[in-house]
Design a protein around this motif. Structure first.
Motif, mmCIF file in Angstrom:
data_model
loop_
_atom_site.group_PDB
_atom_site.id
_atom_site.type_symbol
_atom_site.label_atom_id
_atom_site.label_comp_id
_atom_site.label_asym_id
_atom_site.label_seq_id
_atom_site.Cartn_x
_atom_site.Cartn_y
_atom_site.Cartn_z
ATOM 1 N N PRO A 164 30.862 20.789 6.565
ATOM 2 C CA PRO A 164 31.317 19.960 7.511
ATOM 3 C C PRO A 164 30.395 18.680 7.955
ATOM 4 C CG PRO A 164 30.160 21.439 8.453
ATOM 5 C CD PRO A 164 29.946 21.651 6.944
ATOM 6 N N HIS A 165 31.316 17.474 7.172
ATOM 7 C CA HIS A 165 30.579 15.946 7.582
ATOM 8 C C HIS A 165 31.124 15.619 8.661
ATOM 9 C CE1 HIS A 165 29.214 15.580 3.548
ATOM 10 N NE2 HIS A 165 30.280 16.530 3.097
ATOM 11 N N ARG A 166 30.356 15.006 10.030
ATOM 12 C CA ARG A 166 30.962 14.155 10.302
ATOM 13 C C ARG A 166 32.304 14.017 10.870
ATOM 14 N NH1 ARG A 166 25.009 11.858 11.044
ATOM 15 N NH2 ARG A 166 24.313 13.138 12.425
ATOM 16 N N ARG A 167 32.484 12.488 9.132
ATOM 17 C CA ARG A 167 33.679 12.050 9.818
ATOM 18 C C ARG A 167 35.120 13.183 9.365
ATOM 19 N NH1 ARG A 167 37.330 11.640 5.939
ATOM 20 N NH2 ARG A 167 36.500 12.445 4.182
ATOM 21 N N LEU A 168 34.670 14.457 9.198
ATOM 22 C CA LEU A 168 35.659 15.641 8.247
ATOM 23 C C LEU A 168 35.573 15.688 10.017
ATOM 24 C CD1 LEU A 168 35.288 16.771 5.732
ATOM 25 C CD2 LEU A 168 37.030 15.690 6.050
ATOM 26 N N LEU A 169 34.817 16.337 10.637
ATOM 27 C CA LEU A 169 34.470 16.877 12.487
ATOM 28 C C LEU A 169 36.072 16.249 12.634
ATOM 29 C CD1 LEU A 169 31.247 18.386 12.544
ATOM 30 C CD2 LEU A 169 33.704 19.718 11.734
ATOM 31 N N ALA A 170 34.822 14.793 12.842
ATOM 32 C CA ALA A 170 36.114 14.158 13.580
ATOM 33 C C ALA A 170 37.554 13.171 13.253
ATOM 34 C CB ALA A 170 35.901 12.190 13.793
ATOM 35 N N ASP A 171 38.135 13.681 11.705
ATOM 36 C CA ASP A 171 39.619 13.553 11.603
ATOM 37 C C ASP A 171 40.042 14.540 11.663
ATOM 38 O OD1 ASP A 171 38.816 11.248 10.297
ATOM 39 O OD2 ASP A 171 38.319 11.676 8.366
ATOM 40 N N TRP A 172 39.404 15.709 12.198
ATOM 41 C CA TRP A 172 39.667 17.221 12.714
ATOM 42 C C TRP A 172 40.058 17.314 14.497
ATOM 43 C CZ3 TRP A 172 39.075 22.239 9.698
ATOM 44 C CH2 TRP A 172 38.892 22.114 7.773
ATOM 45 N N GLY A 173 39.527 16.271 14.766
ATOM 46 C CA GLY A 173 39.854 16.112 16.044
ATOM 47 C C GLY A 173 38.605 17.583 16.719
ATOM 48 N N TYR A 174 37.597 17.403 16.161
ATOM 49 C CA TYR A 174 35.997 18.358 16.754
ATOM 50 C C TYR A 174 35.836 17.809 16.888
ATOM 51 C CZ TYR A 174 38.759 22.381 14.403
ATOM 52 O OH TYR A 174 39.782 23.488 13.905
ATOM 53 N N ASP A 175 34.635 18.533 18.279
ATOM 54 C CA ASP A 175 33.381 17.532 18.361
ATOM 55 C C ASP A 175 32.228 17.237 17.595
ATOM 56 O OD1 ASP A 175 34.511 17.002 21.015
ATOM 57 O OD2 ASP A 175 33.818 19.234 21.846
ATOM 58 N N ILE A 176 31.219 16.566 17.222
ATOM 59 C CA ILE A 176 30.504 16.688 15.999
ATOM 60 C C ILE A 176 29.380 16.990 16.672
ATOM 61 C CG2 ILE A 176 29.699 15.023 14.760
ATOM 62 C CD1 ILE A 176 31.260 12.869 15.125
ATOM 63 N N ASP A 177 29.418 18.799 16.993
ATOM 64 C CA ASP A 177 28.082 19.688 17.070
ATOM 65 C C ASP A 177 28.470 20.702 16.185
ATOM 66 O OD1 ASP A 177 30.296 20.506 18.645
ATOM 67 O OD2 ASP A 177 29.521 19.854 20.694
ATOM 68 N N ALA A 178 27.540 21.540 16.955
ATOM 69 C CA ALA A 178 27.154 22.560 16.270
ATOM 70 C C ALA A 178 28.853 23.941 16.260
ATOM 71 C CB ALA A 178 25.754 23.550 16.766
ATOM 72 N N GLN A 179 29.336 24.061 17.363
ATOM 73 C CA GLN A 179 30.550 24.486 17.651
ATOM 74 C C GLN A 179 31.363 23.790 16.875
ATOM 75 O OE1 GLN A 179 32.196 24.245 21.006
ATOM 76 N NE2 GLN A 179 33.250 25.842 21.068
ATOM 77 N N GLY A 180 31.912 22.147 16.840
ATOM 78 C CA GLY A 180 32.572 21.640 15.747
ATOM 79 C C GLY A 180 32.455 22.465 14.313
ATOM 80 N N ALA A 181 31.320 21.652 13.524
ATOM 81 C CA ALA A 181 30.981 22.686 12.870
ATOM 82 C C ALA A 181 31.317 24.044 11.839
ATOM 83 C CB ALA A 181 29.330 22.341 12.265
ATOM 84 N N GLU A 182 30.958 25.122 13.250
ATOM 85 C CA GLU A 182 31.674 26.364 13.469
ATOM 86 C C GLU A 182 32.832 26.348 13.229
ATOM 87 O OE1 GLU A 182 30.661 30.407 15.624
ATOM 88 O OE2 GLU A 182 29.727 28.956 15.943
ATOM 89 N N LEU A 183 33.541 25.723 14.018
ATOM 90 C CA LEU A 183 35.172 25.839 14.069
ATOM 91 C C LEU A 183 35.912 26.103 12.742
ATOM 92 C CD1 LEU A 183 35.710 24.294 17.168
ATOM 93 C CD2 LEU A 183 35.984 27.103 17.000
#
Length: 301
Positions: A36-55
């Protein structure tokens, strides 16, 4: 006559290799990397945090389920969030176990045997908080420094992958350096690592449980290393395909003559199609087929 207890112990020590071999026969040689790279989380619309990484990880697990032989979690992508990140990793590993997906934790641990003995408590024992089927290891305190961890893995039905020929550009200068002393004097560092790993697999019928990491992009200096992937009987975890530049012809070059023991890890080339689950599934299936065909052609050559 072999003692039943001894037979049971031998079966346990070969368990990971057997399970991985069966999974690769069923689903092919793809391992989906969950990074779960930061850029991928951002591109997916997820928060850049532990919850985003888990989702993110849960969605990648959905795409991999029934379509890949294994999944690999990049620990550092969770570790950056501290205790919440580790808690997220625990939960996604639990979810993967519920799906009966083989899990590899890419933690690249290494060190003195006295300091890394706790790894078994974290990853291998039945009640381990981050119970995984295998982890990655760095051997640069000396390959034998990993002996205790490897024994802990095997005695708990788990496996390891030891870095031997990595895809990073600086790897060649270290890994092809000639050893000046010891058992493998006159041979390369990578050769010594590969041969030390192979000793654990010699008595195992079929696929062993002690594997190597050999990057798909190292074809230009494979011969210089002295390592022969075709003679290794444990699993080989191979990063570098797709985003890092390796293509089908690289797999054929590096893994010529291997016998169904190469597990190719792909992360971003799949993840760039998310977060839509159908797009992720289609990308996983497409890359799984490409990798299977490339390695199948090489095995038949």
């Amino acid at each position: 006559m072999t003692d039943p207890g001894t037979q049971e112990q031998l079966a346990l020590r070969s368990d990971f290799g057997l399970r991985l071999s069966n999974s690769m026969k069923q689903y092919g040689p793809l391992c989906v990397g969950i990074d779960p790279h930061r850029r991928l989380l951002a591109d997916w619309g997820y928060d850049i945090d532990a919850q985003g990484a888990e989702l993110y990880a849960m969605r990648m697990l959905q795409a991999a389920n029934g379509r890949a032989a294994a999944v690999k979690f990049q620990t550092s992508m969770f570790e950056r969030y501290g205790s919440r990140g580790y808690a997220a990793l625990e939960r996604v590993l639990f979810a993967a176990r519920q799906m009966d997906i083989i899990t590899i934790v890419d933690c690249l641990h290494g060190g003195l045997s006295t300091t890394i003995s706790a790894i078994a408590d974290a990853y291998f024992k039945p009640n381990a908080p981050m119970l995984a089927d295998a982890i990655t290891l760095l051997p640069y305190y000396g390959a034998r420094s990993l002996g205790g961890v490897i024994e802990d893995a095997l005695n708990n039905g788990r496996g390891v992958f030891i870095a031997s020929l990595t895809s990073n550009p600086e790897g060649a200068s270290l890994q092809t350096a000639i050893r000046q002393t010891g058992e493998y004097k006159g041979k390369t560092v990578a050769y010594g690592i590969a041969n030390t790993a192979q000793k654990y697999n010699v008595e195992v019928p079929g696929l062993g449980s002690v594997g190597l990491i050999i990057g798909a992009t190292i074809g230009q200096w494979l011969q210089e290393s002295g390592v022969a992937p075709s003679s290794f009987t444990g699993p080989i975890l191979s990063p570098g395909y797709g985003w890092q530049g390796a293509e089908a012809h690289d797999l054929k070059t590096v893994f010529r003559g291997t016998h169904g023991n190469v597990l190719v890890t792909v992360s971003r080339a799949i993840a760039e199609h998310g977060p839509n689950i159908q797009s992720l599934i289609q990308a996983t299936e497409s890359i799984a087929l490409d990798v299977r065909l490339a390695l199948m052609e090489e095995t038949l050559d």
